[in-house]
Write a protein that holds these residues in place. Structure first.
Motif, PDB file in Angstrom:
ATOM      1  N   TYR A  62     -28.534  15.891   3.889  1.00  0.00           N
ATOM      2  CA  TYR A  62     -28.627  14.670   3.197  1.00  0.00           C
ATOM      3  C   TYR A  62     -29.946  14.355   1.811  1.00  0.00           C
ATOM      4  O   TYR A  62     -31.211  15.151   2.221  1.00  0.00           O
ATOM      5  N   ASN A  91     -26.001   7.889   8.585  1.00  0.00           N
ATOM      6  CA  ASN A  91     -24.698   8.515   9.514  1.00  0.00           C
ATOM      7  C   ASN A  91     -25.516   9.465  10.182  1.00  0.00           C
ATOM      8  O   ASN A  91     -24.773   9.665  10.980  1.00  0.00           O
ATOM      9  N   ASP A 107     -29.218  23.854   2.201  1.00  0.00           N
ATOM     10  CA  ASP A 107     -27.745  23.459   2.301  1.00  0.00           C
ATOM     11  C   ASP A 107     -26.776  24.485   1.803  1.00  0.00           C
ATOM     12  O   ASP A 107     -26.031  24.323   2.230  1.00  0.00           O
ATOM     13  N   ASP A 109     -19.148  19.893  11.187  1.00  0.00           N
ATOM     14  CA  ASP A 109     -19.950  18.872  10.671  1.00  0.00           C
ATOM     15  C   ASP A 109     -20.860  19.085  10.243  1.00  0.00           C
ATOM     16  O   ASP A 109     -22.236  18.702  11.153  1.00  0.00           O
ATOM     17  N   SER A 163     -23.618  10.832  13.465  1.00  0.00           N
ATOM     18  CA  SER A 163     -22.900  11.933  13.905  1.00  0.00           C
ATOM     19  C   SER A 163     -24.018  12.689  15.364  1.00  0.00           C
ATOM     20  O   SER A 163     -23.301  13.240  16.007  1.00  0.00           O
ATOM     21  N   TYR A 170     -23.916  18.578   7.650  1.00  0.00           N
ATOM     22  CA  TYR A 170     -24.411  16.960   6.355  1.00  0.00           C
ATOM     23  C   TYR A 170     -26.306  17.185   6.210  1.00  0.00           C
ATOM     24  O   TYR A 170     -26.381  18.018   6.672  1.00  0.00           O
ATOM     25  N   VAL A 173     -24.413  23.828   4.308  1.00  0.00           N
ATOM     26  CA  VAL A 173     -23.541  22.663   4.243  1.00  0.00           C
ATOM     27  C   VAL A 173     -22.317  22.671   3.671  1.00  0.00           C
ATOM     28  O   VAL A 173     -20.926  23.279   3.503  1.00  0.00           O
TER      29      VAL A 173
END
Length: 227
Positions: free
Chosen positions: A125, A134, A107, A121, A138, A123, A110
């Motif tokens: 989760y 989502n 992450d 864009d 996407s 992401y 991100v």
């Protein structure tokens, strides 16, 4: 000071060379020895944790972890617990569990999405519900890559494409794709390809989100630069 460093590995896994080690392990060991220090490889198993602790604290000053979290027998908690005990006893860790979690977590991608290094864009989760809500949206923007949080061998890293080229070209970006949409899924660990339905594939990927430190990163597919 013992002038000795232990290099931790685990047995097996696709990250190993024919000698049973990761390819950079023995060069690391030999480089340490060239500096006049002792170095050796110790394999971690959960049932050996106490014996490894006693052996390392009695004979070494530091450890280097060459363990892929995805290959740890019994999961990473037992291994990280051993490293934490060694750290408490003054054994220098390269790297410590805290550092591994901070720098190894995917992450981080991100967190960099507002820079020029990572597409905006992108992401992460942490709950299956967010992933299921989502990802069908996407994917409507084009090819995606899903990355699980654990490991670095390519296992659990999937390139996802819509099989129907006409659908891929005509779908309105931002529209959730139907769960029965046929998708082509290619796993980076060996580049094998599977044709699956979107909903079923997302159910399969829930395993990457569930559990301790579970997470999925969803980002745009970035083609390789042709040289």
């Amino acid at each position: 000071m013992h002038k000795a460093i232990v290099v931790f590995e685990v047995e097996g896994g696709s990250d190993k060379y024919f000698d049973g080690h990761r390819k950079d392990t023995m060069p690391i060991v030999n480089a340490i020895k060239a500096k006049g220090w002792h170095a050796e490889v110790v394999y971690f198993r959960p049932e050996w944790a106490d014996d490894i602790f006693d052996y390392v604290t009695a004979n070494f000053d530091a450890y280097i972890s060459r363990v892929n979290p995805g290959n740890i027998p019994g999961g990473e908690e037992g291994y990280f617990a051993l490293l934490a005990r060694l750290d408490y006893e003054g054994i220098v860790g390269m790297s410590t569990p805290v550092e591994m979690m901070a720098y190894g977590a995917k992450d981080a991608l991100v967190k960099l999405r507002e820079t020029e290094l990572v597409p905006s864009d992108t992401y992460a989760y942490y709950e299956p519900e967010d992933f299921h809500a989502n990802f069908p949206v996407s994917l409507s923007y084009g090819e995606r890559v899903l990355k699980q949080n654990r490991g670095s061998t390519g296992s659990g890293i999937w390139r996802v494409q819509i099989v129907d080229k006409d659908l891929a070209a005509s779908v309105e970006p931002g529209t959730a794709l139907p769960l029965d949409t046929k998708i082509k899924c290619t796993e980076a660990v060996d580049n094998h390809t599977e044709i699956r339905e979107l909903g079923e594939f997302m159910d399969f990927c829930d395993q990457y989100v569930l559990g301790r430190n579970g997470m999925l990163v969803d980002m745009r597919f970035m083609p390789r630069i042709v040289e």
